[in-house]
Write a protein that holds these residues in place. Sequence first.
Motif, PDB file in Angstrom:
ATOM      1  N   HIS A 186     -12.605 -51.991 -52.006  1.00  0.00           N
ATOM      2  CA  HIS A 186     -11.982 -53.379 -52.265  1.00  0.00           C
ATOM      3  C   HIS A 186     -12.229 -54.579 -51.139  1.00  0.00           C
ATOM      4  O   HIS A 186     -12.363 -54.289 -50.126  1.00  0.00           O
ATOM      5  N   ALA A 187     -12.287 -55.685 -51.803  1.00  0.00           N
ATOM      6  CA  ALA A 187     -12.415 -56.915 -50.726  1.00  0.00           C
ATOM      7  C   ALA A 187     -11.058 -57.463 -50.530  1.00  0.00           C
ATOM      8  O   ALA A 187     -11.021 -58.184 -49.554  1.00  0.00           O
ATOM      9  N   GLU A 188     -10.019 -57.313 -51.793  1.00  0.00           N
ATOM     10  CA  GLU A 188      -8.710 -58.053 -51.397  1.00  0.00           C
ATOM     11  C   GLU A 188      -7.662 -56.863 -51.294  1.00  0.00           C
ATOM     12  O   GLU A 188      -7.142 -56.635 -52.390  1.00  0.00           O
ATOM     13  N   GLY A 189      -7.612 -56.299 -50.254  1.00  0.00           N
ATOM     14  CA  GLY A 189      -6.637 -55.309 -50.190  1.00  0.00           C
ATOM     15  C   GLY A 189      -5.536 -55.475 -49.172  1.00  0.00           C
ATOM     16  O   GLY A 189      -4.527 -54.688 -48.643  1.00  0.00           O
ATOM     17  N   ASN A 190      -5.599 -56.706 -48.364  1.00  0.00           N
ATOM     18  CA  ASN A 190      -4.743 -57.289 -47.574  1.00  0.00           C
ATOM     19  C   ASN A 190      -3.424 -57.569 -48.087  1.00  0.00           C
ATOM     20  O   ASN A 190      -3.016 -58.504 -48.649  1.00  0.00           O
ATOM     21  N   PHE A 191      -2.415 -56.446 -47.941  1.00  0.00           N
ATOM     22  CA  PHE A 191      -0.957 -56.762 -48.643  1.00  0.00           C
ATOM     23  C   PHE A 191      -0.196 -57.712 -47.861  1.00  0.00           C
ATOM     24  O   PHE A 191       0.091 -57.450 -46.564  1.00  0.00           O
ATOM     25  N   THR A 192       0.264 -58.784 -48.499  1.00  0.00           N
ATOM     26  CA  THR A 192       0.690 -59.939 -47.697  1.00  0.00           C
ATOM     27  C   THR A 192       2.129 -60.053 -48.489  1.00  0.00           C
ATOM     28  O   THR A 192       2.237 -60.318 -49.732  1.00  0.00           O
ATOM     29  N   VAL A 193       3.458 -60.228 -47.738  1.00  0.00           N
ATOM     30  CA  VAL A 193       4.480 -60.603 -48.634  1.00  0.00           C
ATOM     31  C   VAL A 193       5.416 -61.657 -47.503  1.00  0.00           C
ATOM     32  O   VAL A 193       5.069 -61.677 -46.465  1.00  0.00           O
ATOM     33  N   GLU A 194       6.061 -62.473 -48.184  1.00  0.00           N
ATOM     34  CA  GLU A 194       6.879 -63.431 -47.446  1.00  0.00           C
ATOM     35  C   GLU A 194       8.031 -62.479 -46.448  1.00  0.00           C
ATOM     36  O   GLU A 194       8.312 -61.342 -46.787  1.00  0.00           O
ATOM     37  N   PRO A 195       8.355 -62.983 -45.233  1.00  0.00           N
ATOM     38  CA  PRO A 195       8.912 -62.352 -44.139  1.00  0.00           C
ATOM     39  C   PRO A 195      10.381 -61.784 -44.915  1.00  0.00           C
ATOM     40  O   PRO A 195      10.702 -60.504 -44.652  1.00  0.00           O
ATOM     41  N   GLU A 196      11.187 -62.433 -45.718  1.00  0.00           N
ATOM     42  CA  GLU A 196      12.281 -62.097 -46.161  1.00  0.00           C
ATOM     43  C   GLU A 196      11.950 -60.969 -47.287  1.00  0.00           C
ATOM     44  O   GLU A 196      13.047 -59.974 -47.352  1.00  0.00           O
ATOM     45  N   THR A 197      10.935 -60.856 -47.900  1.00  0.00           N
ATOM     46  CA  THR A 197      10.703 -59.836 -48.877  1.00  0.00           C
ATOM     47  C   THR A 197      10.229 -58.388 -48.224  1.00  0.00           C
ATOM     48  O   THR A 197      10.768 -57.496 -48.599  1.00  0.00           O
ATOM     49  N   ILE A 198       9.591 -58.567 -47.001  1.00  0.00           N
ATOM     50  CA  ILE A 198       8.972 -57.399 -46.538  1.00  0.00           C
ATOM     51  C   ILE A 198      10.357 -56.655 -45.816  1.00  0.00           C
ATOM     52  O   ILE A 198      10.437 -55.430 -46.020  1.00  0.00           O
ATOM     53  N   ALA A 199      11.440 -57.429 -45.273  1.00  0.00           N
ATOM     54  CA  ALA A 199      12.721 -56.749 -44.852  1.00  0.00           C
ATOM     55  C   ALA A 199      13.178 -55.799 -45.919  1.00  0.00           C
ATOM     56  O   ALA A 199      13.706 -54.682 -45.863  1.00  0.00           O
ATOM     57  N   LYS A 200      13.178 -56.529 -47.053  1.00  0.00           N
ATOM     58  CA  LYS A 200      13.824 -55.920 -48.238  1.00  0.00           C
ATOM     59  C   LYS A 200      13.154 -54.493 -48.658  1.00  0.00           C
ATOM     60  O   LYS A 200      13.508 -53.539 -48.987  1.00  0.00           O
ATOM     61  N   ILE A 201      11.663 -54.638 -48.915  1.00  0.00           N
ATOM     62  CA  ILE A 201      10.723 -53.734 -49.022  1.00  0.00           C
ATOM     63  C   ILE A 201      11.055 -52.427 -48.146  1.00  0.00           C
ATOM     64  O   ILE A 201      11.182 -51.247 -48.608  1.00  0.00           O
ATOM     65  N   VAL A 202      11.219 -52.816 -46.809  1.00  0.00           N
ATOM     66  CA  VAL A 202      11.541 -51.750 -45.809  1.00  0.00           C
ATOM     67  C   VAL A 202      12.735 -50.988 -46.034  1.00  0.00           C
ATOM     68  O   VAL A 202      12.850 -49.839 -46.208  1.00  0.00           O
TER      69      VAL A 202
END
Lengths: 238, 79
Positions: A142-158
């Motif tokens: 892939h060329a676009e595989g750089n997973f990016t989220v907003e900081p508040e979302t990453i905390a939730k995902i974790v």
Amino acid sequence: MSIAVITFPGSNCDRDCLHVLQNVIGAPARFVFHKETDLGDCTGVLVPGGFSYGDYLRAGALAKISPIMPAIHRFADAGGPVLGICNGFQILCEVGLLPGALMLNRNLRFISRWVDLRVENSDTLFTRHLWQDQIVRMPIAHAEGNFTVEPETIAKIVAKQQIVFKYAGPVREDSPDGNPNGSTLSIAGIVNEAGNVMGMMPHPDRASEAILGSTDGIPIFRAFAEAAQEKSRLEYSY
Amino acid sequence: MKAKVIVKLKEGVLDPQGQAIQQLLAQRGYSQIADVRVGKLVEFELENVTPIEGEAMLAEIADKLLANPIIESYRIESQ
């Protein structure tokens, strides 16, 4: 019951996925074309890799407004198992079934090579046949595989244990941290909060037969096919 | 009616393309270029709409399709 492998113009892993499901796992599966508007009797949805709509605008963006998408949305909202691989992951993020976005790789290049992944959560519909912290090997392309989220979302995902796979090497000059594309927290695959939708950039479909160099993809397809089987269409109210 | 939608990466989102351009420019002596951000420009020609309707339609299209709100923002310029 059968698993729908969605074919968009530019999908190029749809046949690989159908082959693995039918011939390796022995699960009933069929193609569903992007112009269709319902999933018929399907009890699982696989969004395959490729370059849907030529990756125009953004990878996965135009698939968002394709005719089949409302049916996939309804299916996912009703708890049906949905697996997105590579471009399929990008599409599921674009349509909002998964959090985050897949941006251009950190090194600006298309990366096609084998990677190691660590199983971060073996307690999902898709990974219940893998061990926690198991290292599995499969290719990325892939060329676009750089997973990016907003900081508040990453905390939730974790916090909700939505991270399923992380890149775990190999360590190379271009990926000193074993993270090939610059993904946040080395994330390679996630599930939604309900746990019935998974997206991953690596290709289990290219790692499900010994002749291809790895069979680590098989447990993922098997778990997915079982989840599809367990759910009869009657359970869905769409 | 003619209009443009300009899609940019949001502030704070890393732009590896822009960085590569800035670094190359710095190597070529353009040391005054401190930062580069790459975006997209989408041009539209609209028919049979009032400017207000046209802008509303483009905002809807931009929200739905042209910009991914997680990483991008947009601005509409109509003439």
